[in-house]
Write a protein that holds these residues in place. Structure first.
Motif, PDB file in Angstrom:
ATOM      1  N   THR A  63       0.838  -1.192   0.000  1.00  0.00           N
ATOM      2  CA  THR A  63       0.000   0.000   0.000  1.00  0.00           C
ATOM      3  C   THR A  63       0.878   1.249   0.000  1.00  0.00           C
ATOM      4  OG1 THR A  63      -1.890   1.069   1.054  1.00  0.00           O
ATOM      5  CG2 THR A  63      -0.269   0.078   2.527  1.00  0.00           C
ATOM      6  N   GLY A  64       0.275   2.392   0.238  1.00  0.00           N
ATOM      7  CA  GLY A  64       0.997   3.655   0.284  1.00  0.00           C
ATOM      8  C   GLY A  64       0.145   4.702   0.970  1.00  0.00           C
ATOM      9  N   ASP A  65       0.799   5.656   1.627  1.00  0.00           N
ATOM     10  CA  ASP A  65       0.017   6.620   2.400  1.00  0.00           C
ATOM     11  C   ASP A  65      -0.836   7.526   1.526  1.00  0.00           C
ATOM     12  OD1 ASP A  65       2.033   8.312   1.382  1.00  0.00           O
ATOM     13  OD2 ASP A  65       2.620   9.094   3.352  1.00  0.00           O
ATOM     14  N   VAL A  66      -0.404   7.761   0.286  1.00  0.00           N
ATOM     15  CA  VAL A  66      -1.129   8.695  -0.574  1.00  0.00           C
ATOM     16  C   VAL A  66      -2.374   8.078  -1.208  1.00  0.00           C
ATOM     17  CG1 VAL A  66       0.042   8.222  -2.773  1.00  0.00           C
ATOM     18  CG2 VAL A  66      -0.723  10.556  -2.261  1.00  0.00           C
ATOM     19  N   TYR A  67      -2.493   6.746  -1.195  1.00  0.00           N
ATOM     20  CA  TYR A  67      -3.654   6.112  -1.813  1.00  0.00           C
ATOM     21  C   TYR A  67      -4.912   6.432  -1.010  1.00  0.00           C
ATOM     22  CZ  TYR A  67       0.028   3.331  -4.051  1.00  0.00           C
ATOM     23  OH  TYR A  67       1.153   2.921  -4.739  1.00  0.00           O
ATOM     24  N   GLY A  68      -5.754   7.272  -1.604  1.00  0.00           N
ATOM     25  CA  GLY A  68      -6.947   7.711  -0.893  1.00  0.00           C
ATOM     26  C   GLY A  68      -6.619   8.597   0.288  1.00  0.00           C
ATOM     27  N   HIS A  69      -5.411   9.189   0.264  1.00  0.00           N
ATOM     28  CA  HIS A  69      -4.967  10.057   1.365  1.00  0.00           C
ATOM     29  C   HIS A  69      -5.136   9.373   2.721  1.00  0.00           C
ATOM     30  CE1 HIS A  69      -5.145  14.059  -1.101  1.00  0.00           C
ATOM     31  NE2 HIS A  69      -4.581  13.064  -1.751  1.00  0.00           N
ATOM     32  N   GLY A  70      -4.558   8.192   2.817  1.00  0.00           N
ATOM     33  CA  GLY A  70      -4.589   7.434   4.061  1.00  0.00           C
ATOM     34  C   GLY A  70      -5.668   6.370   4.122  1.00  0.00           C
ATOM     35  N   ASP A  71      -6.672   6.459   3.241  1.00  0.00           N
ATOM     36  CA  ASP A  71      -7.787   5.507   3.322  1.00  0.00           C
ATOM     37  C   ASP A  71      -7.338   4.073   3.074  1.00  0.00           C
ATOM     38  OD1 ASP A  71      -9.469   7.596   3.873  1.00  0.00           O
ATOM     39  OD2 ASP A  71     -10.407   7.661   1.890  1.00  0.00           O
ATOM     40  N   SER A  72      -6.443   3.875   2.090  1.00  0.00           N
ATOM     41  CA  SER A  72      -5.992   2.520   1.795  1.00  0.00           C
ATOM     42  C   SER A  72      -5.288   1.914   3.002  1.00  0.00           C
ATOM     43  CB  SER A  72      -5.051   2.508   0.586  1.00  0.00           C
ATOM     44  OG  SER A  72      -4.554   1.214   0.336  1.00  0.00           O
ATOM     45  N   GLU A  73      -4.433   2.687   3.667  1.00  0.00           N
ATOM     46  CA  GLU A  73      -3.745   2.160   4.845  1.00  0.00           C
ATOM     47  C   GLU A  73      -4.736   1.785   5.947  1.00  0.00           C
ATOM     48  OE1 GLU A  73       0.693   4.157   4.837  1.00  0.00           O
ATOM     49  OE2 GLU A  73      -0.961   5.348   5.662  1.00  0.00           O
ATOM     50  N   GLU A  74      -5.754   2.607   6.157  1.00  0.00           N
ATOM     51  CA  GLU A  74      -6.730   2.297   7.201  1.00  0.00           C
ATOM     52  C   GLU A  74      -7.496   1.014   6.871  1.00  0.00           C
ATOM     53  OE1 GLU A  74      -9.172   5.697   7.869  1.00  0.00           O
ATOM     54  OE2 GLU A  74      -7.614   6.785   8.989  1.00  0.00           O
ATOM     55  N   ILE A  75      -7.845   0.841   5.603  1.00  0.00           N
ATOM     56  CA  ILE A  75      -8.558  -0.371   5.188  1.00  0.00           C
ATOM     57  C   ILE A  75      -7.663  -1.589   5.375  1.00  0.00           C
ATOM     58  CG2 ILE A  75      -9.431  -1.592   3.147  1.00  0.00           C
ATOM     59  CD1 ILE A  75     -10.525   1.185   2.222  1.00  0.00           C
ATOM     60  N   ILE A  76      -6.396  -1.471   4.983  1.00  0.00           N
ATOM     61  CA  ILE A  76      -5.468  -2.590   5.156  1.00  0.00           C
ATOM     62  C   ILE A  76      -5.303  -2.897   6.641  1.00  0.00           C
ATOM     63  CG2 ILE A  76      -3.090  -3.352   4.848  1.00  0.00           C
ATOM     64  CD1 ILE A  76      -4.845  -3.335   2.287  1.00  0.00           C
ATOM     65  N   GLY A  77      -5.175  -1.863   7.473  1.00  0.00           N
ATOM     66  CA  GLY A  77      -5.044  -2.079   8.904  1.00  0.00           C
ATOM     67  C   GLY A  77      -6.215  -2.851   9.472  1.00  0.00           C
ATOM     68  N   GLU A  78      -7.409  -2.509   9.013  1.00  0.00           N
ATOM     69  CA  GLU A  78      -8.601  -3.229   9.478  1.00  0.00           C
ATOM     70  C   GLU A  78      -8.613  -4.660   8.972  1.00  0.00           C
ATOM     71  OE1 GLU A  78     -13.496  -2.979   9.123  1.00  0.00           O
ATOM     72  OE2 GLU A  78     -12.252  -1.270   8.479  1.00  0.00           O
ATOM     73  N   ALA A  79      -8.226  -4.844   7.704  1.00  0.00           N
ATOM     74  CA  ALA A  79      -8.304  -6.170   7.083  1.00  0.00           C
ATOM     75  C   ALA A  79      -7.320  -7.159   7.693  1.00  0.00           C
ATOM     76  CB  ALA A  79      -8.059  -6.064   5.578  1.00  0.00           C
ATOM     77  N   ILE A  80      -6.166  -6.666   8.151  1.00  0.00           N
ATOM     78  CA  ILE A  80      -5.156  -7.594   8.673  1.00  0.00           C
ATOM     79  C   ILE A  80      -5.173  -7.685  10.197  1.00  0.00           C
ATOM     80  CG2 ILE A  80      -3.677  -7.175   6.683  1.00  0.00           C
ATOM     81  CD1 ILE A  80      -1.840  -5.530   8.488  1.00  0.00           C
ATOM     82  N   ALA A  81      -6.110  -6.994  10.823  1.00  0.00           N
ATOM     83  CA  ALA A  81      -6.221  -7.073  12.287  1.00  0.00           C
ATOM     84  C   ALA A  81      -6.427  -8.527  12.693  1.00  0.00           C
ATOM     85  CB  ALA A  81      -7.387  -6.216  12.760  1.00  0.00           C
ATOM     86  N   GLY A  82      -5.602  -9.000  13.611  1.00  0.00           N
ATOM     87  CA  GLY A  82      -5.675 -10.387  14.035  1.00  0.00           C
ATOM     88  C   GLY A  82      -4.924 -11.342  13.137  1.00  0.00           C
ATOM     89  N   ARG A  83      -4.403 -10.818  11.991  1.00  0.00           N
ATOM     90  CA  ARG A  83      -3.659 -11.673  11.051  1.00  0.00           C
ATOM     91  C   ARG A  83      -2.303 -11.057  10.708  1.00  0.00           C
ATOM     92  NH1 ARG A  83      -7.823 -13.692   6.387  1.00  0.00           N
ATOM     93  NH2 ARG A  83      -6.092 -15.164   6.113  1.00  0.00           N
ATOM     94  N   ARG A  84      -1.847 -10.133  11.559  1.00  0.00           N
ATOM     95  CA  ARG A  84      -0.630  -9.384  11.221  1.00  0.00           C
ATOM     96  C   ARG A  84       0.551 -10.309  10.956  1.00  0.00           C
ATOM     97  NH1 ARG A  84       2.916  -7.415   9.335  1.00  0.00           N
ATOM     98  NH2 ARG A  84       4.043  -5.469   9.723  1.00  0.00           N
ATOM     99  N   ASP A  85       0.638 -11.419  11.697  1.00  0.00           N
ATOM    100  CA  ASP A  85       1.789 -12.308  11.535  1.00  0.00           C
ATOM    101  C   ASP A  85       1.738 -13.109  10.239  1.00  0.00           C
ATOM    102  OD1 ASP A  85      -0.343 -13.858  12.325  1.00  0.00           O
ATOM    103  OD2 ASP A  85       0.803 -15.103  13.714  1.00  0.00           O
ATOM    104  N   GLU A  86       0.599 -13.071   9.529  1.00  0.00           N
ATOM    105  CA  GLU A  86       0.483 -13.750   8.240  1.00  0.00           C
ATOM    106  C   GLU A  86       0.935 -12.865   7.083  1.00  0.00           C
ATOM    107  OE1 GLU A  86      -3.355 -15.462   7.376  1.00  0.00           O
ATOM    108  OE2 GLU A  86      -3.885 -15.457   9.509  1.00  0.00           O
TER     109      GLU A  86
END
Length: 367
Positions: A63-86
């Motif tokens: 991802t990247g911070d500029v994608y959606g001005h932070g939105d992509s990072e927030e979505i990725i953070g939510e999606a990998i919650a509980g699966r960070r080690d994967e």
């Protein structure tokens, strides 16, 4: 469309440089979530798509911070919650979207001083809800912007464990040889990300050759592997691209010649004469992975169908030496097409000196 449990593939992994960080050979380009450049989807649908990719073995997330001005990072953070080690998680910094509005698909001003980069990195970690990233990339930085001070800062983050590997993402359009060559030369960088595919083999092939000739440990991350819809056959002669579609920037000549090129490489779908062994989209990924220097290929997944098909490239035959040589011969002859495709320029930050030094038959498109 979810990937059924019985039909899930396990992607192989490759190391980025000698960093110890391993990435799945097929990665998830998260520019598709958090923006509407590749179709509208809700945040919930975006999270589900990331989860489907992880379930399919696509564990490198870029991802990247500029994608959606932070939105992509927030979505990725939510999606990998509980699966960070994967997840092998990568983000990019360098564009100052905090103080500059986005105008369509136009490029924003960059900021690469130490204070800005530090603030941007910390903000990314917060949005991703993590205290480290496996890969941190400078986003489209010009070669003269990556000073010794910047490199020292990046090395410091790597030393303190907040970054596992460092990369230099080139763009936004095709070119930037000086930057890629610098990433290969500087010991701090483990990876260089560039547009690289069967039809747009430069400058990717140049970087592969440079890595081999120099003995560098740098890896290549290949983006746009499907050449903006040609090699996955999502853009056909009947396709009408909307103005907001990120692929509409291509000249019509590109697509008109591209459809002929696709027909010229149909043999890649039928290795050993076995019809339907690979789809064209899978063959495009396997061709890139025929280069040992390519650590990961990051296609633009738009939905579950794409995830199911392209992740399955891990389970189709590799491109053979004979197939690779046949492609090379066709590429050298421009696939026997005697017409301009409208894409004979490479971008440069050094007035074309990098293109000339590489000996490429391309024109320079400066700022």
């Amino acid at each position: 469309m979810s990937v059924p449990a019985a039909n899930r593939w396990v992607c192989e992994h490759r190391e980025l440089g000698n960093s110890g960080v391993e990435v799945s050979e097929i990665g998830f380009g998260a520019w598709v979530v958090g923006t509407d450049w590749w179709g509208d989807r809700s945040d919930e649908q975006a999270v589900e798509m990331v989860e489907e990719a992880l379930d399919a073995g696509v564990t490198y997330v870029d991802t990247g911070d500029v994608y959606g001005h932070g939105d992509s990072e927030e979505i990725i953070g939510e999606a990998i919650a509980g699966r960070r080690d994967e997840v092998t998680l990568s983000t990019k910094i360098g564009y100052d979207f905090y103080d500059n509005p986005q105008a369509g698909h136009g490029e924003l001003p960059k900021e690469l001083n130490e204070e800005y980069l530090t603030e941007a990195f910390e903000a990314s970690l917060d949005r991703l809800d993590t205290d480290y990233v496996d890969v941190l990339q400078l986003h489209n930085a010009d070669v003269d912007e990556v000073t010794p001070e910047v490199r020292d800062l990046l090395a410091e983050w790597k030393a303190d464990g907040r970054v596992g590997a460092l990369g230099w993402a080139l763009g936004p359009s095709i070119g930037w040889l000086a930057e890629g060559d610098a990433a290969i030369e500087y010991e701090e960088f483990d990876a260089v990300q560039t547009v690289f595919n069967l039809f747009e083999q430069q400058p990717g092939s140049h970087f592969v050759d440079s890595i081999r000739e120099s003995g560098s440990d740098t890896s290549v991350i290949a983006r746009v592997p499907h050449s903006s819809g040609l090699l996955n056959e999502q853009v056909t002669p009947d396709t009408v691209l909307e103005d907001g579609d990120h692929r509409s920037h291509r000249p019509k000549e590109w697509y008109e010649t591209g459809w002929e090129k696709v027909d010229a490489i149909r043999f890649l779908e039928d290795p050993d004469g076995v019809e339907g062994t690979r789809t064209m989209a899978q063959a495009a990924i396997r061709w890139l992975l025929a280069h040992d220097e390519v650590a990961s290929v990051t296609p633009t997944f738009r939905d579950g169908d794409d995830i199911a098909e392209w992740s399955a490239a891990a389970d189709v035959p590799p491109v053979s030496d004979a197939e690779y040589e046949r492609v090379a011969e066709l590429y050298a002859r421009n696939f026997d097409i005697d017409r301009d495709d409208g894409m004979d320029v490479l971008r440069t930050s050094v007035d074309g000196e990098d293109i000339e030094a590489a000996g490429l038959d391309k024109r320079a498109a400066s700022y």
